[in-house]
Scaffold this motif. Structure first.
Motif, short mmCIF file in Angstrom:
data_model
loop_
_atom_site.label_atom_id
_atom_site.label_comp_id
_atom_site.label_asym_id
_atom_site.label_seq_id
_atom_site.Cartn_x
_atom_site.Cartn_y
_atom_site.Cartn_z
N ALA A 53 -9.13 -13.28 -11.89
CA ALA A 53 -8.17 -12.59 -11.30
C ALA A 53 -7.99 -10.99 -12.08
O ALA A 53 -8.44 -10.94 -12.88
CB ALA A 53 -6.77 -13.42 -11.73
N PRO A 54 -7.47 -10.27 -11.37
CA PRO A 54 -7.33 -9.01 -11.96
C PRO A 54 -6.24 -8.79 -12.89
O PRO A 54 -5.26 -9.63 -13.05
CB PRO A 54 -6.70 -8.13 -10.59
N GLN A 55 -6.21 -8.06 -13.91
CA GLN A 55 -5.22 -7.92 -15.17
C GLN A 55 -5.21 -6.22 -15.29
O GLN A 55 -6.36 -5.62 -15.68
CB GLN A 55 -5.85 -8.40 -16.41
N ALA A 56 -3.79 -5.86 -14.94
CA ALA A 56 -3.62 -4.45 -15.24
C ALA A 56 -2.70 -4.14 -16.22
O ALA A 56 -2.24 -4.95 -16.78
CB ALA A 56 -2.75 -4.20 -13.71
N ALA A 57 -2.97 -2.78 -16.71
CA ALA A 57 -2.45 -2.32 -18.04
C ALA A 57 -2.26 -1.01 -17.51
O ALA A 57 -2.95 -0.08 -17.13
CB ALA A 57 -3.01 -2.68 -19.24
N TYR A 58 -1.00 -0.33 -17.96
CA TYR A 58 -0.33 1.11 -17.86
C TYR A 58 -0.81 1.80 -19.18
O TYR A 58 -0.29 1.21 -20.21
CB TYR A 58 1.28 1.01 -17.52
N LEU A 59 -1.55 2.90 -19.34
CA LEU A 59 -1.77 3.37 -20.44
C LEU A 59 -2.04 4.83 -20.43
O LEU A 59 -2.27 5.33 -19.38
CB LEU A 59 -3.01 2.50 -20.99
N SER A 60 -2.21 5.53 -21.52
CA SER A 60 -2.80 6.88 -21.47
C SER A 60 -4.21 7.07 -21.15
O SER A 60 -4.91 6.36 -21.76
CB SER A 60 -2.41 7.60 -22.93
N VAL A 61 -4.65 8.05 -20.44
CA VAL A 61 -5.92 8.00 -19.97
C VAL A 61 -6.47 9.62 -20.05
O VAL A 61 -5.56 10.67 -19.75
CB VAL A 61 -6.14 7.78 -18.50
N ALA A 62 -7.44 9.90 -20.57
CA ALA A 62 -8.01 11.41 -20.33
C ALA A 62 -9.35 11.56 -19.72
O ALA A 62 -9.83 10.54 -19.36
CB ALA A 62 -8.12 11.75 -22.00
N ALA A 63 -9.77 12.72 -19.68
CA ALA A 63 -10.94 12.85 -18.76
C ALA A 63 -11.95 13.62 -19.69
O ALA A 63 -11.32 14.70 -20.33
CB ALA A 63 -10.62 13.73 -17.38
N THR A 64 -13.16 13.37 -19.71
CA THR A 64 -14.17 14.29 -20.52
C THR A 64 -14.64 15.39 -19.57
O THR A 64 -14.24 15.37 -18.30
CB THR A 64 -15.48 13.29 -20.85
N ASP A 65 -15.26 16.33 -20.23
CA ASP A 65 -15.89 17.38 -19.37
C ASP A 65 -16.66 17.05 -18.35
O ASP A 65 -16.94 17.82 -17.33
CB ASP A 65 -16.36 18.46 -20.13
N ARG A 66 -17.38 15.86 -18.50
CA ARG A 66 -18.35 15.22 -17.71
C ARG A 66 -17.62 14.59 -16.30
O ARG A 66 -18.19 13.87 -15.49
CB ARG A 66 -19.39 14.30 -18.36
N GLY A 67 -16.14 14.40 -16.43
CA GLY A 67 -15.62 13.60 -15.46
C GLY A 67 -15.46 12.05 -15.82
O GLY A 67 -15.30 11.41 -14.66
N GLU A 68 -15.78 11.73 -17.08
CA GLU A 68 -15.39 10.18 -17.22
C GLU A 68 -14.08 10.07 -17.85
O GLU A 68 -13.53 10.98 -18.15
CB GLU A 68 -16.40 9.78 -18.55
N LEU A 69 -13.42 8.87 -17.62
CA LEU A 69 -12.23 8.49 -17.89
C LEU A 69 -12.42 7.84 -19.21
O LEU A 69 -13.23 7.13 -19.38
CB LEU A 69 -11.60 7.56 -16.78
N VAL A 70 -11.45 8.41 -20.29
CA VAL A 70 -11.32 7.57 -21.26
C VAL A 70 -9.97 7.23 -21.97
O VAL A 70 -9.07 7.94 -21.54
CB VAL A 70 -11.98 8.28 -22.58
N PHE A 71 -10.03 5.98 -22.60
CA PHE A 71 -8.69 5.46 -23.14
C PHE A 71 -8.96 4.73 -24.14
O PHE A 71 -10.12 4.47 -24.32
CB PHE A 71 -7.96 4.83 -22.05
N ASP A 72 -7.79 4.26 -24.75
CA ASP A 72 -8.20 3.51 -26.29
C ASP A 72 -7.49 2.04 -26.03
O ASP A 72 -6.87 1.73 -25.00
CB ASP A 72 -7.71 4.00 -27.37
N ALA A 73 -7.99 0.97 -27.08
CA ALA A 73 -7.53 -0.25 -26.68
C ALA A 73 -7.80 -0.95 -27.98
O ALA A 73 -8.45 -0.71 -28.73
CB ALA A 73 -7.95 -1.27 -25.80
N ARG A 74 -6.57 -2.14 -28.42
CA ARG A 74 -7.19 -2.72 -29.41
C ARG A 74 -8.18 -3.47 -29.33
O ARG A 74 -8.56 -4.18 -28.14
CB ARG A 74 -6.00 -3.82 -29.88
N PRO A 75 -9.28 -3.92 -30.46
CA PRO A 75 -10.38 -4.51 -30.10
C PRO A 75 -10.16 -6.28 -29.52
O PRO A 75 -10.86 -6.66 -28.95
CB PRO A 75 -11.14 -4.73 -31.43
N SER A 76 -9.01 -6.50 -29.82
CA SER A 76 -8.65 -8.00 -29.61
C SER A 76 -7.91 -8.13 -28.18
O SER A 76 -7.46 -8.99 -27.99
CB SER A 76 -7.76 -8.57 -30.42
N SER A 77 -7.72 -6.87 -27.62
CA SER A 77 -6.96 -6.82 -26.01
C SER A 77 -7.80 -7.55 -25.21
O SER A 77 -9.08 -7.67 -25.08
CB SER A 77 -6.75 -5.45 -26.02
#
Length: 166
Positions: A53-77
């Protein structure tokens, strides 16, 4: 019945292309894509849970100069557990202003120099989260396989596939 907007899928995806639809769609280049992500700064990220099943989360996201998306999370998430098991993710950026950027890709937890590069892009966008990265929060990178921009503010929808490059 609503209006139908025929278009073709012109991305790095393995999706089937409708060769009967006219190829009139404009493209969004990587620079525009990066600007859009950086201008919004938040997203809904969907991962695949253990039961499929899908699991969604609303969060802060950035883009690298290469066009990748990056975000952070707790290791236990759930996000981290899900990505370690199945790297496929979907991301939606925008919406409130009548525009959206829909993305699909593969996520990972970069290491070494790649982690440093991705973390630098994230901290550049969100300096307030620098301490959390130093205290064990992990950085997640999404390498996109497909992305499409939609502008629904006018009389008709404008759909533009993102040129993801090689």
């Amino acid at each position: 019945m609503g209006t139908i907007f025929p278009y073709t899928c012109l991305s790095n995806s393995n999706a089937e292309i409708d060769s009967t639809a006219p190829n009139t769609m404009q493209r969004m280049d990587r620079t525009e894509f990066i600007g859009y992500v950086r201008g919004h700064g938040d997203a809904v990220v969907s991962t695949i849970g253990p039961d499929g099943a899908p699991q969604a989360a609303y969060l802060s996201v950035a883009a690298t100069d290469r066009g990748e998306l990056v975000f952070d999370a707790r290791p236990s998430s759930r996000k981290v557990s899900n990505i370690r098991r199945d790297s496929r993710v979907a991301v939606v950026i925008g919406g409130a202003d009548g525009t959206t950027l829909q993305c699909e890709g593969e996520a990972d937890l970069p290491e070494g120099e790649e982690l440093e590069r991705c973390a630098a892009a994230y901290v550049s966008a969100f300096p307030q989260f620098a301490d959390s990265l130093a205290s064990g929060v992990v950085v997640i990178r999404v390498r996109l396989m497909w992305a499409r921009y939609g502008d629904f503010r006018g009389r008709g929808a404008e759909m533009r596939d993102v040129d993801l490059g090689p």
